[in-house]
Design a protein around this motif. Structure first.
Motif, short mmCIF file in Angstrom:
data_model
loop_
_atom_site.label_atom_id
_atom_site.label_comp_id
_atom_site.label_asym_id
_atom_site.label_seq_id
_atom_site.Cartn_x
_atom_site.Cartn_y
_atom_site.Cartn_z
N SER A 137 9.25 -12.71 -7.30
CA SER A 137 9.98 -11.72 -8.10
C SER A 137 10.29 -10.47 -7.29
N SER A 138 9.29 -9.94 -6.60
CA SER A 138 9.50 -8.70 -5.85
C SER A 138 10.50 -8.88 -4.72
N SER B 160 10.56 -15.90 -11.03
CA SER B 160 9.43 -16.54 -10.37
C SER B 160 9.60 -18.06 -10.33
N CYS C 190 4.20 -15.60 -8.69
CA CYS C 190 5.18 -14.91 -9.55
C CYS C 190 5.56 -13.55 -8.99
N LEU C 191 4.56 -12.79 -8.54
CA LEU C 191 4.84 -11.45 -8.03
C LEU C 191 5.56 -11.52 -6.69
N GLU D 54 10.60 -11.10 -14.74
CA GLU D 54 10.28 -11.67 -13.44
C GLU D 54 11.27 -12.79 -13.12
N LYS E 168 1.01 -11.70 -18.28
CA LYS E 168 0.93 -10.38 -17.66
C LYS E 168 0.28 -9.37 -18.61
N CYS F 262 5.82 -2.55 -5.80
CA CYS F 262 4.88 -3.63 -6.08
C CYS F 262 3.74 -3.59 -5.08
N PHE G 53 -0.02 -8.94 -12.91
CA PHE G 53 0.23 -10.38 -13.01
C PHE G 53 -1.11 -11.12 -13.02
#
Length: 235
Positions: A59-60, A208, A55-56, A206, A10, A79, A24
């Motif tokens: 995670s979000s 993820s 990953c985003l 994160e 990141k 995000c 990311f």
């Protein structure tokens, strides 16, 4: 925005005194054997398309549900999946850094450490979750450390340690329930905690696909990467 740090996967930009902007990327890490490994210490020369989105996305979704259910505070402010970015609150990190691992099924390093114990075998169901904390020290192999040592060494205040243990257990129970509701069997997962400006626990970094092992319920069919993240895409 000013680039303040380029991490392994990141890029971190400064938004203001209280917040950061994370971008990311598809960069990946490798372990010492040269295999692509999200927990590896070596930055790979190649990238994996879809890594950033996976990953985003995951995670979000998890951060949002944790916050919405008031289980814990997270560092996520907002995000943008299209821009592969997340705005986050600044957090005070522990020194050295800590990783919090929860296991419901014994595998990987758990088996390597405790394989001499009678009855221990890969894939064994644990009667209760096992909570582990490791120091983020690549050279030392991220050694385990017990809570009493963290407080004795002044890494974590004793009162904060009690709250962190309770918060982490509650978050892990909720996260596992999220996986179960999606037809997934979560074996283990790794998260990170920091402290906010008032010294309160804050779930950070994160959560993820690379931070956990998950399988389709009732099988040994592992689900990873973007395929796993898609289970967390919100309608």
């Amino acid at each position: 925005m000013k680039l303040v740090y380029r991490g392994k996967t990141k890029d971190v930009y400064e938004l203001d005194a209280a917040s950061l902007h994370l971008v990311f990327t598809d960069r990946v890490t490798k372990n010492d054997a040269g295999e692509i490994d999200p927990g590896g210490n070596n930055l790979a020369e190649e990238t994996v398309p879809g890594q950033a989105e996976a990953c985003l996305l995951m995670s979000s979704a998890i951060f949002s549900e944790i916050a919405e259910k008031n289980i814990a505070r997270t560092h996520m402010i907002a995000c943008d999946l299209e821009k592969l970015s997340m705005d986050v609150r600044r957090a005070r990190m522990f020194r050295p850094g800590l990783e919090w691992v929860t296991r419901w099924v014994g595998t990987g390093s758990f088996i390597r450490r405790y394989g001499m114990v009678p009855g221990v075998q890969d894939g064994m169901r644990l009667p209760s979750p096992v909570f582990e904390i490791t120091l983020k020290d690549d050279a030392a192999g991220d050694p385990l450390i017990v809570p009493s040592a963290l407080t004795a060494l002044g890494i974590v205040d004793a009162a904060i340690m009690d709250e962190l243990l309770a918060r982490n257990a509650a978050v892990m129970e909720a996260v596992r329930a999220m996986f179960t509701a999606r037809g997934l069997d979560l074996w283990d997962i790794k998260v990170e905690w920091g402290l906010d400006e008032e010294g309160r626990p804050l779930l950070i970094d994160e959560i993820s696909p690379g931070c956990c092992r998950a399988f389709r319920a009732g099988t040994r069919d592992r689900v990873a990467g973007l395929e796993l993240a898609e289970f967390f895409r919100r309608a």
